[in-house]
Design a protein around this motif. Sequence first.
Motif, PDB file in Angstrom:
ATOM      1  N   ILE A 126       1.536  11.901   0.020  1.00 15.14           N
ATOM      2  CA  ILE A 126       2.347  11.464   0.870  1.00 15.14           C
ATOM      3  C   ILE A 126       1.781  11.388   2.133  1.00 15.14           C
ATOM      4  O   ILE A 126       0.877  12.040   2.660  1.00 15.14           O
ATOM      5  CB  ILE A 126       3.536  12.845   1.197  1.00 15.14           C
ATOM      6  N   VAL A 127       1.830  10.160   2.854  1.00 10.28           N
ATOM      7  CA  VAL A 127       1.094   9.603   4.064  1.00 10.28           C
ATOM      8  C   VAL A 127       1.782  10.168   5.195  1.00 10.28           C
ATOM      9  O   VAL A 127       1.328  10.802   6.211  1.00 10.28           O
ATOM     10  CB  VAL A 127       1.037   8.195   4.023  1.00 10.28           C
ATOM     11  N   TRP A 128       3.258   9.818   5.188  1.00 10.91           N
ATOM     12  CA  TRP A 128       4.077  10.866   6.194  1.00 10.91           C
ATOM     13  C   TRP A 128       5.390  11.091   5.832  1.00 10.91           C
ATOM     14  O   TRP A 128       5.786  10.427   4.934  1.00 10.91           O
ATOM     15  CB  TRP A 128       4.035  10.045   7.537  1.00 10.91           C
ATOM     16  N   SER A 129       6.168  11.900   6.548  1.00 17.31           N
ATOM     17  CA  SER A 129       7.418  12.310   6.140  1.00 17.31           C
ATOM     18  C   SER A 129       8.039  13.077   7.448  1.00 17.31           C
ATOM     19  O   SER A 129       7.536  13.697   7.915  1.00 17.31           O
ATOM     20  CB  SER A 129       7.196  13.251   4.966  1.00 17.31           C
ATOM     21  N   PHE A 130       9.591  12.602   7.672  1.00 19.63           N
ATOM     22  CA  PHE A 130      10.127  13.230   8.735  1.00 19.63           C
ATOM     23  C   PHE A 130      11.287  13.527   8.060  1.00 19.63           C
ATOM     24  O   PHE A 130      12.322  12.851   7.637  1.00 19.63           O
ATOM     25  CB  PHE A 130      10.555  12.148   9.479  1.00 19.63           C
ATOM     26  N   ALA A 131      11.673  14.977   8.003  1.00 24.01           N
ATOM     27  CA  ALA A 131      12.857  15.646   7.225  1.00 24.01           C
ATOM     28  C   ALA A 131      14.062  15.245   8.117  1.00 24.01           C
ATOM     29  O   ALA A 131      14.902  15.121   7.430  1.00 24.01           O
ATOM     30  CB  ALA A 131      12.427  17.364   7.375  1.00 24.01           C
ATOM     31  N   ASP A 132      13.835  15.321   9.487  1.00 20.81           N
ATOM     32  CA  ASP A 132      15.119  14.988  10.207  1.00 20.81           C
ATOM     33  C   ASP A 132      14.898  13.407  10.872  1.00 20.81           C
ATOM     34  O   ASP A 132      15.283  13.417  11.892  1.00 20.81           O
ATOM     35  CB  ASP A 132      15.201  15.832  11.210  1.00 20.81           C
ATOM     36  N   ALA A 133      14.541  12.547  10.287  1.00 21.37           N
ATOM     37  CA  ALA A 133      14.408  11.158  10.663  1.00 21.37           C
ATOM     38  C   ALA A 133      15.935  10.663  11.017  1.00 21.37           C
ATOM     39  O   ALA A 133      16.220  10.031  11.856  1.00 21.37           O
ATOM     40  CB  ALA A 133      14.136  10.264   9.554  1.00 21.37           C
ATOM     41  N   HIS A 134      17.123  11.155  10.249  1.00 24.44           N
ATOM     42  CA  HIS A 134      18.218  10.907  10.720  1.00 24.44           C
ATOM     43  C   HIS A 134      19.222  12.301  10.371  1.00 24.44           C
ATOM     44  O   HIS A 134      18.641  13.253   9.613  1.00 24.44           O
ATOM     45  CB  HIS A 134      19.135   9.927   9.624  1.00 24.44           C
ATOM     46  N   ARG A 177       0.929  -1.227  -0.063  1.00 30.32           N
ATOM     47  CA  ARG A 177       0.013   0.051  -0.149  1.00 30.32           C
ATOM     48  C   ARG A 177       1.055   1.312  -0.118  1.00 30.32           C
ATOM     49  O   ARG A 177       0.570   2.420  -0.595  1.00 30.32           O
ATOM     50  CB  ARG A 177      -0.908  -0.005   1.191  1.00 30.32           C
ATOM     51  N   LEU A 178       2.253   1.086   0.625  1.00 27.23           N
ATOM     52  CA  LEU A 178       3.023   2.328   0.530  1.00 27.23           C
ATOM     53  C   LEU A 178       3.954   2.095  -0.004  1.00 27.23           C
ATOM     54  O   LEU A 178       4.751   1.175   0.256  1.00 27.23           O
ATOM     55  CB  LEU A 178       3.272   2.851   2.147  1.00 27.23           C
ATOM     56  N   VAL A 179       4.813   3.254  -0.365  1.00 30.01           N
ATOM     57  CA  VAL A 179       6.259   3.080  -1.116  1.00 30.01           C
ATOM     58  C   VAL A 179       7.031   3.925   0.022  1.00 30.01           C
ATOM     59  O   VAL A 179       6.604   5.188   0.057  1.00 30.01           O
ATOM     60  CB  VAL A 179       6.414   3.560  -2.507  1.00 30.01           C
ATOM     61  N   MET A 180       8.256   3.615   0.188  1.00 30.86           N
ATOM     62  CA  MET A 180       9.092   4.489   1.138  1.00 30.86           C
ATOM     63  C   MET A 180      10.147   4.727   0.612  1.00 30.86           C
ATOM     64  O   MET A 180      11.008   3.798  -0.043  1.00 30.86           O
ATOM     65  CB  MET A 180       9.212   3.732   2.404  1.00 30.86           C
ATOM     66  N   THR A 181      10.972   6.094   0.890  1.00 28.09           N
ATOM     67  CA  THR A 181      12.154   6.144   0.330  1.00 28.09           C
ATOM     68  C   THR A 181      12.972   7.180   1.541  1.00 28.09           C
ATOM     69  O   THR A 181      12.343   7.551   2.484  1.00 28.09           O
ATOM     70  CB  THR A 181      12.284   7.329  -0.623  1.00 28.09           C
ATOM     71  N   GLY A 182      14.321   6.963   1.395  1.00 29.02           N
ATOM     72  CA  GLY A 182      15.108   7.562   2.485  1.00 29.02           C
ATOM     73  C   GLY A 182      16.054   8.590   1.539  1.00 29.02           C
ATOM     74  O   GLY A 182      16.296   8.231   0.305  1.00 29.02           O
ATOM     75  N   ASP A 183      16.424   9.706   1.748  1.00 32.92           N
ATOM     76  CA  ASP A 183      17.588  10.482   0.905  1.00 32.92           C
ATOM     77  C   ASP A 183      18.364  11.093   1.827  1.00 32.92           C
ATOM     78  O   ASP A 183      18.677  11.016   2.924  1.00 32.92           O
ATOM     79  CB  ASP A 183      16.558  11.515   0.360  1.00 32.92           C
ATOM     80  N   SER A 184      19.548  11.814   1.076  1.00 34.77           N
ATOM     81  CA  SER A 184      20.639  12.236   1.507  1.00 34.77           C
ATOM     82  C   SER A 184      20.502  13.160   2.599  1.00 34.77           C
ATOM     83  O   SER A 184      21.448  13.693   3.386  1.00 34.77           O
ATOM     84  CB  SER A 184      21.686  12.743   0.552  1.00 34.77           C
ATOM     85  N   GLY A 226      18.761  12.876   5.016  1.00 30.67           N
ATOM     86  CA  GLY A 226      18.297  12.203   6.394  1.00 30.67           C
ATOM     87  C   GLY A 226      16.778  11.940   6.506  1.00 30.67           C
ATOM     88  O   GLY A 226      16.405  11.517   7.448  1.00 30.67           O
ATOM     89  N   ALA A 227      16.003  12.520   5.471  1.00 29.65           N
ATOM     90  CA  ALA A 227      14.702  12.467   5.482  1.00 29.65           C
ATOM     91  C   ALA A 227      14.137  10.925   5.113  1.00 29.65           C
ATOM     92  O   ALA A 227      14.681  10.392   4.253  1.00 29.65           O
ATOM     93  CB  ALA A 227      13.901  13.459   4.796  1.00 29.65           C
TER      94      ALA A 227
END
Lengths: 349, 448
Positions: free
Chosen positions: A60-68, A39-46, A48-49
Amino acid sequence: MPGLTGRVAQRRRAGVLRQGWSHLLDDYPTALAWACGGRLVMTGDSSGALTAVDAARSDIVWSFADAHEPGPVHLAAGGPSFVVSAGADGVVASRDAATGALRWRHELGAAWLDTISVSPDGSRVATAAGRHAHRWSADGGDAWTSFEHPSTVAAVAWTPAGELVTASFGAVCVFGDDPEPKARFEWQGSLVSLVLSPDGDVVACGSQDNTVHFWRTATGTDAAMYGYPAKPSALAFDDASRLLATGGGEAVTVWVFGDGGPEGSTPGVLDAHADTVTSLAFAPRSTTLASGGRDGGVLVWRLGPDGNGKAVGFNVCDGRIEAVAWRPDGRSLAAIDASGHLTTWRTGS
Amino acid sequence: MSRVPVTILTGFLGAGKTTLLNRILTEHHGRRIAVIENEFGEIGIDQGLVVNADEEVFEMSNGCICCTVRGDLIRVLGNLGKRRDKFDYVLVETTGLADPGPVAQTFFMDDDIAAEYALDGIVTVVDAVHVDQQLGRSRETEEQIAFADVVVLNKTDLVEERRLDELEARIRSMNGVTAMHRASFGSVAVDVLLDQRSFDLTVALDRRPTFLEPEYPFEWTGVYRLDPGTHTLRFDAGPDPTMGLAVLPLPEATIEALEAGAERCVRVFAEPPACVRVGDQVTPGHHVDAALDAVDQTAVTLLIGEGTGEQLYGLFCEHLAEEYHPTVTTADGATIAPVIERAWVAAHEHDESVTSVGIEADGNVDGDRLNQWLGKLLDDKGTDLFRMKGFLAVAGETDRVVFQGVHMLLDSQPDRPWGDEPRRNQLVFIGRDLDADELRAGFQACLV
């Protein structure tokens, strides 16, 4: 990328990739995973989001800009319910896939984390920080740390029985509960990629010296496949544990296990990319293979029993393909590329 | 897509790498520089994106050291490449003990790295105070100099000028194609360190190699104003039993005239010397060996022929003036001081195992024979060949062919048409235990 577009243009009529949606991410995408049963596709990027996108509606279902902290993020989905991520900040975190709510988080120190993996049954999580592999149960407890490998652990994977496997310079190690490996498969070379056949019989690695090396786990007998023009950093086994697709150049080389092979056999060669193959993925329960390249090309191949096949779908993205991933039902394909796009396609003939 | 340039900074611990690094980071305001560090320097690095990497040398299963790369760099650069928008230059600081070979090879051997990064050059920081000792003891220091595109001779404020000349000559004898800059506290202009494009065949050869500078058979020259008549030339006793010398007239008292005179004197020194002893006569234009067998001082008579008044003469001596204190006195006993003097650092002074061998030849080479010869050379000696550079006139090719290599990795391409220029070849090999005669003979055999 004239080479690729030129070559695949002739196959235009055979295209099985039907363009779905495309999202421009805020930074260079480095990780891709399907979750919640597709149901969802997830990405991580450089940056840290982490971002989760609804596969059907593309919002977009959820997003965390500062996950890392800023730096490449790696991702893996665990069963239907959770995802784990690892970053350049040395942090491993698990989130609820549907809501993004943080479940647990561990700090491993200064090392950049380059690999993360969830065991096939979803019960365990592993990553590597420098020369140590780390393992937890899915709830973040039961922490376990390996012995200090002689060099940085490049990749982690699992046997079907849930045993952790690591690749580093000179050896593949298989771990039980002891920090020391219960089995070692040695090869005097730097192993840069790692895959296990789903039945657990074969462990294969790409090596810095432009070879693919594999071992049969039951006996430890090994073989090396020479002749790659570049290091094979992309590897994929089909669900039947019969076909091993390998990158390591512009061509995809497919080795057939069974019937006495692949030792001494001639592999299938899939030749259409105009630059190095960067990512490979078999569709679930099939011999349909997706390949992504530095040329920005995404191709879908139907493979025969001899490992040869033909391209039945193609597309060209704006940048080097970082990853391709099939939806668990095999009916959609997603790719992330260096231009910052997350693109999906529906597949079918 | 343009590749991100990378400069490798090597040098023995304490040579001043970190000081230089900080200087680059402070001065180069326009650049966003990422630094990959392999050791904790003497002082911290205060700016830029700094990444620590554990030096990890990846040897290959075939055991070939020429294929050896640095796994830590592959990982770190691979990750940095995904943050490309945030920096536009990379500095890799190696440990003092690092072998520069695998670091440089990483940029050619690894596909992913080669696609995104271009090795710009290898900068080696040398501690002028301690390098002499280090060269005797440490293969690493030798190899760091052998691999260098730029040598920064640091801490020059602590060493006297003449000593620096000697050091430069010693370093040049090991690596005849490196650029060299003197510095104290790492004070060297950033633009002679970065953006050198040393591995770019189109520009690398525009800098004329200095390896063809003559190696002089004498170490010191003093220029004296002498009247016709008899003079006395004295030498102190020293470690050598004889002093080769020659006296040559010079047109003027300038360094240029002296250097031109040195060229002539090389031919004079090539003649077999006449032996002279205490009291014997020496006349201008002849190579003599003065026996230094007197207890304290050896004196010979210097006979300046009939002339018309005072004239300039260069006294070319085999050994340094500071060791033997040559003095010239008139018949009246008055001491004549040299107008100018210059030390030549003789290449035979140090017995280096790392050397540069330069080859120059007019005419054309046979491409097939050259390939065979180079192939065998790299097979046999690839491990000991650190760098090579040059250009070739290949028979049948209208363009000049430029080439360069690191260990066994050889890169060549056509450069520009020869046109009316005389066709010739120039090569330099930098390596350990090279047999210059064998290399020259091997190359000669490729000429058509």
